[in-house]
Design a protein around this motif. Structure first.
Motif, PDB file in Angstrom:
ATOM      1  N   GLU A  52       4.044  -9.544 -10.170  1.00 55.83           N
ATOM      2  CA  GLU A  52       5.014  -8.599  -9.629  1.00 55.83           C
ATOM      3  C   GLU A  52       4.723  -7.247 -10.275  1.00 55.83           C
ATOM      4  OE1 GLU A  52       9.252  -9.522  -8.490  1.00 55.83           O
ATOM      5  OE2 GLU A  52       9.493  -8.565 -10.451  1.00 55.83           O
ATOM      6  N   LEU A  54       5.965  -3.467 -10.776  1.00 55.52           N
ATOM      7  CA  LEU A  54       7.184  -2.678 -10.715  1.00 55.52           C
ATOM      8  C   LEU A  54       6.820  -1.194 -10.700  1.00 55.52           C
ATOM      9  CD1 LEU A  54      10.293  -2.851 -10.739  1.00 55.52           C
ATOM     10  CD2 LEU A  54      10.165  -2.624 -13.232  1.00 55.52           C
ATOM     11  N   ALA A  74       9.950  -3.651  -6.659  1.00 54.52           N
ATOM     12  CA  ALA A  74       9.058  -4.725  -7.084  1.00 54.52           C
ATOM     13  C   ALA A  74       8.163  -5.088  -5.910  1.00 54.52           C
ATOM     14  CB  ALA A  74       9.874  -5.930  -7.533  1.00 54.52           C
ATOM     15  N   ARG A  76       4.981  -7.682  -4.786  1.00 52.90           N
ATOM     16  CA  ARG A  76       4.173  -8.851  -5.106  1.00 52.90           C
ATOM     17  C   ARG A  76       2.748  -8.648  -4.612  1.00 52.90           C
ATOM     18  NH1 ARG A  76       6.515 -13.932  -6.714  1.00 52.90           N
ATOM     19  NH2 ARG A  76       8.422 -13.308  -7.752  1.00 52.90           N
TER      20      ARG A  76
END
Length: 127
Positions: A52, A54, A74, A76
């Motif tokens: 993930e 950020l 966030a 992925r």
């Protein structure tokens, strides 16, 4: 100038070589659910093959209010660049084309663009 995008956005598991579909930045903008410039704050592993990422949103060119400047988002992606994972240099600004899948933002190295180039694409009315 063509960039790769979206084809690799959805493939982020297992050991594989990164192969990006070739799209123009204008096509990438049209196909993406969001387009932002963000500063990478942190990368957290989410298992063996996924992380993930950020980002602090610096500029939103496409997408909802949750992607307003100053907000955290966030994203992925694959953990490894060889599997089209996002770049990992912290505090660096990235232009990102994002896809919303399964309630999460997804990205890949194939869907990154120079922030100045993203501004130019957005200014051309490509969204």
């Amino acid at each position: 100038m063509a960039i790769g995008v979206l084809g690799a956005l959805l493939s982020s598991t297992g050991a594989q070589a990164c192969t990006c579909a070739r799209l123009s930045p204008e096509d990438a903008m049209r196909r993406a659910d969001a387009a932002i410039v963000g500063s990478l704050i942190e990368v957290v592993a989410q298992g063996r093959y996924e992380s993930e990422f950020l980002y602090e949103v610096r500029r939103r060119y496409k997408g909802g209010r949750r992607l307003s400047p100053g907000k955290l988002v966030a994203v992925r992606s694959a953990s490894d660049g060889s599997a089209c994972g996002l770049p990992t240099a912290l505090r660096r600004r990235y232009g990102l084309f994002l896809i919303r899948r399964g309630g999460r933002w997804r990205g890949s190295s194939c869907a990154t663009i120079d922030p100045g180039r993203l501004a130019a694409v957005a200014g051309s009315g490509a969204s």
